[in-house]
Scaffold this motif. Structure first.
Motif, mmCIF file in Angstrom:
data_model
loop_
_atom_site.group_PDB
_atom_site.id
_atom_site.type_symbol
_atom_site.label_atom_id
_atom_site.label_comp_id
_atom_site.label_asym_id
_atom_site.label_seq_id
_atom_site.Cartn_x
_atom_site.Cartn_y
_atom_site.Cartn_z
ATOM 1 N N ASP A 9 6.139 4.551 2.409
ATOM 2 C CA ASP A 9 6.444 5.431 1.774
ATOM 3 C C ASP A 9 8.188 5.947 2.284
ATOM 4 O OD1 ASP A 9 4.310 6.209 0.391
ATOM 5 O OD2 ASP A 9 3.423 7.791 1.409
ATOM 6 N N HIS A 10 8.713 5.590 3.318
ATOM 7 C CA HIS A 10 10.214 6.480 3.556
ATOM 8 C C HIS A 10 10.378 5.825 2.729
ATOM 9 C CE1 HIS A 10 12.535 6.744 6.970
ATOM 10 N NE2 HIS A 10 13.309 7.443 5.771
ATOM 11 N N ALA A 11 10.756 3.775 3.007
ATOM 12 C CA ALA A 11 10.798 2.706 2.451
ATOM 13 C C ALA A 11 10.753 2.793 1.155
ATOM 14 C CB ALA A 11 10.008 1.354 2.778
ATOM 15 N N LEU A 12 10.214 3.756 1.018
ATOM 16 C CA LEU A 12 10.384 3.739 -1.027
ATOM 17 C C LEU A 12 11.239 4.483 -2.025
ATOM 18 C CD1 LEU A 12 6.802 3.047 -2.211
ATOM 19 C CD2 LEU A 12 8.805 1.014 -2.482
ATOM 20 N N ASP A 13 11.392 5.642 -0.459
ATOM 21 C CA ASP A 13 11.942 7.158 -0.861
ATOM 22 C C ASP A 13 13.454 6.526 0.056
ATOM 23 O OD1 ASP A 13 10.410 7.976 -1.336
ATOM 24 O OD2 ASP A 13 9.822 8.958 1.240
ATOM 25 N N VAL A 14 14.238 5.748 0.388
ATOM 26 C CA VAL A 14 15.255 4.940 1.005
ATOM 27 C C VAL A 14 16.155 4.324 -0.257
ATOM 28 C CG1 VAL A 14 17.083 2.946 2.735
ATOM 29 C CG2 VAL A 14 14.590 5.423 3.882
ATOM 30 N N LEU A 15 15.012 3.015 -0.498
ATOM 31 C CA LEU A 15 14.990 2.130 -1.358
ATOM 32 C C LEU A 15 15.811 2.793 -3.056
ATOM 33 C CD1 LEU A 15 16.350 -0.553 -2.703
ATOM 34 C CD2 LEU A 15 13.501 -0.624 -3.843
ATOM 35 N N ARG A 53 20.540 8.059 -16.508
ATOM 36 C CA ARG A 53 19.932 8.659 -15.483
ATOM 37 C C ARG A 53 18.151 8.256 -15.921
ATOM 38 N NH1 ARG A 53 22.148 9.676 -10.970
ATOM 39 N NH2 ARG A 53 24.655 11.262 -11.485
ATOM 40 N N ARG A 54 16.907 7.929 -16.853
ATOM 41 C CA ARG A 54 16.182 7.438 -17.434
ATOM 42 C C ARG A 54 16.492 6.118 -17.131
ATOM 43 N NH1 ARG A 54 17.788 8.973 -22.879
ATOM 44 N NH2 ARG A 54 15.939 8.098 -23.792
ATOM 45 N N ILE A 55 16.973 5.635 -17.160
ATOM 46 C CA ILE A 55 16.736 3.573 -16.994
ATOM 47 C C ILE A 55 16.964 4.165 -15.593
ATOM 48 C CG2 ILE A 55 18.262 2.042 -16.679
ATOM 49 C CD1 ILE A 55 20.068 2.339 -19.140
ATOM 50 N N LEU A 56 17.437 4.293 -14.999
ATOM 51 C CA LEU A 56 17.164 4.697 -12.792
ATOM 52 C C LEU A 56 16.085 5.047 -12.816
ATOM 53 C CD1 LEU A 56 20.976 5.400 -11.835
ATOM 54 C CD2 LEU A 56 19.455 2.998 -12.134
ATOM 55 N N ASP A 57 15.125 5.932 -13.491
ATOM 56 C CA ASP A 57 14.077 6.532 -13.181
ATOM 57 C C ASP A 57 13.008 5.759 -13.450
ATOM 58 O OD1 ASP A 57 15.206 8.690 -12.173
ATOM 59 O OD2 ASP A 57 14.361 10.306 -14.003
ATOM 60 N N GLU A 58 13.005 4.880 -14.301
ATOM 61 C CA GLU A 58 12.284 4.063 -14.623
ATOM 62 C C GLU A 58 12.241 2.715 -14.022
ATOM 63 O OE1 GLU A 58 9.527 3.786 -17.410
ATOM 64 O OE2 GLU A 58 9.908 5.924 -17.844
ATOM 65 N N LYS A 112 12.997 3.099 -10.972
ATOM 66 C CA LYS A 112 12.596 3.858 -9.932
ATOM 67 C C LYS A 112 10.547 3.584 -9.628
ATOM 68 C CE LYS A 112 16.139 7.007 -8.257
ATOM 69 N NZ LYS A 112 16.535 8.076 -8.331
ATOM 70 N N ARG A 113 10.511 3.894 -11.170
ATOM 71 C CA ARG A 113 9.265 3.876 -10.966
ATOM 72 C C ARG A 113 8.305 2.332 -10.693
ATOM 73 N NH1 ARG A 113 9.448 8.606 -14.261
ATOM 74 N NH2 ARG A 113 11.001 7.593 -16.410
ATOM 75 N N VAL A 114 8.885 1.900 -11.203
ATOM 76 C CA VAL A 114 8.966 -0.070 -11.356
ATOM 77 C C VAL A 114 8.696 -0.415 -9.714
ATOM 78 C CG1 VAL A 114 9.431 -2.235 -11.865
ATOM 79 C CG2 VAL A 114 9.062 -0.562 -13.174
ATOM 80 N N ALA A 144 17.434 5.837 -2.977
ATOM 81 C CA ALA A 144 18.398 6.789 -2.740
ATOM 82 C C ALA A 144 19.214 6.065 -2.953
ATOM 83 C CB ALA A 144 17.869 7.847 -0.944
ATOM 84 N N THR A 145 18.930 4.433 -2.028
ATOM 85 C CA THR A 145 20.374 3.489 -2.539
ATOM 86 C C THR A 145 20.656 3.160 -4.084
ATOM 87 O OG1 THR A 145 19.025 2.756 -0.129
ATOM 88 C CG2 THR A 145 20.496 1.174 -2.286
ATOM 89 N N ILE A 146 19.377 3.279 -4.149
ATOM 90 C CA ILE A 146 19.748 3.102 -6.249
ATOM 91 C C ILE A 146 20.345 4.702 -6.244
ATOM 92 C CG2 ILE A 146 19.031 2.800 -8.352
ATOM 93 C CD1 ILE A 146 16.395 1.695 -7.133
ATOM 94 N N ASP A 147 20.366 5.789 -5.775
ATOM 95 C CA ASP A 147 21.360 6.814 -6.667
ATOM 96 C C ASP A 147 22.783 7.004 -6.015
ATOM 97 O OD1 ASP A 147 18.930 7.999 -8.030
ATOM 98 O OD2 ASP A 147 18.707 9.045 -6.611
#
Length: 210
Positions: free
Chosen positions: A96-102, A190-195, A197-199, A104-107
């Motif tokens: 979960d932490h790795a996914l959160d960091v990833l 922002r919607r592209i990036l949110d999608e 992140k979900r992937v 944040a990296t995108i942002d």
């Protein structure tokens, strides 16, 4: 053009004296400003010399062609990104932490592109030349190695998955998705990036189906 050799886009000579280092930095700073305004394809060596306030011979003294300037700027940006991502993933302690960091990296990567037009122009410029494109792909591979090292620490049970291929693919797609977002209108971006992140949360660290 010889494809597959980075020698043609490397520095002709590496500056050693402080004055030469400063001159090289002036040239690169001027190139970044022109790229931010016009893009790589519109930059001319003569225009660059004028902007840097150096003789045209000084430009060619270091750079055999325009692609070599793009490479020098790209190398600086790529090293900064690789260091920042490596630092961010060095302390991950769970999936979960790795996914959160990833995420944040995108942002921050997206925000950096938005703030610095030269940043985007340099990266887009790597797609205009086979050898520059190769550099971009090698950069993706280095980022993938960072991802893979993190996965080994936090999810050793995923060793049965082809994590080399998966991290390489996700690293490359991460860069592509961010560049797509940057050239899109902000709300869509922002919607592209949110999608994306979900992937990532669904598939990046998922086990292999039996």
């Amino acid at each position: 053009m010889k494809v597959g050799s980075l020698d043609r886009i490397g520095l002709r000579r590496k500056p050693k004296q402080e004055r030469s280092i400063q001159r090289l930095d002036l040239i690169l700073a001027a190139a970044a400003a022109i790229i931010a305004e016009k893009g790589v394809s519109a930059m001319r060596m003569t225009e660059l010399a004028v902007a840097a306030k150096v003789p045209i011979g000084s430009v060619y003294q270091y750079f055999p062609e325009k692609a070599a300037i793009v490479k020098a700027l790209f190398d600086r940006h790529a090293l900064t990104i690789q260091t920042r991502i490596a630092d961010a993933f060095a302390s991950v302690h769970s999936v979960d932490h790795a996914l959160d960091v990833l995420a944040a990296t995108i942002d921050w990567h997206y925000d950096d592109y938005r703030r610095d037009a030269a940043y985007l122009g340099i990266w887009m410029g790597t797609e205009t030349d086979h050898d520059l494109l190769r550099l971009n792909i090698e950069h993706s591979k280095r980022i993938a190695d960072i991802f893979q090292d993190a996965v080994r620490r936090v999810a050793p049970e995923l060793s049965t998955a082809d994590m080399q291929a998966r991290t390489y693919l996700f690293s490359h797609l991460l860069g592509a998705s961010i560049r797509l977002a940057v050239v899109s209108e902000d709300s869509l971006a922002r919607r592209i990036l949110d999608e994306w992140k979900r992937v990532i949360r669904t598939a990046f660290l998922s086990p292999v189906a039996a």
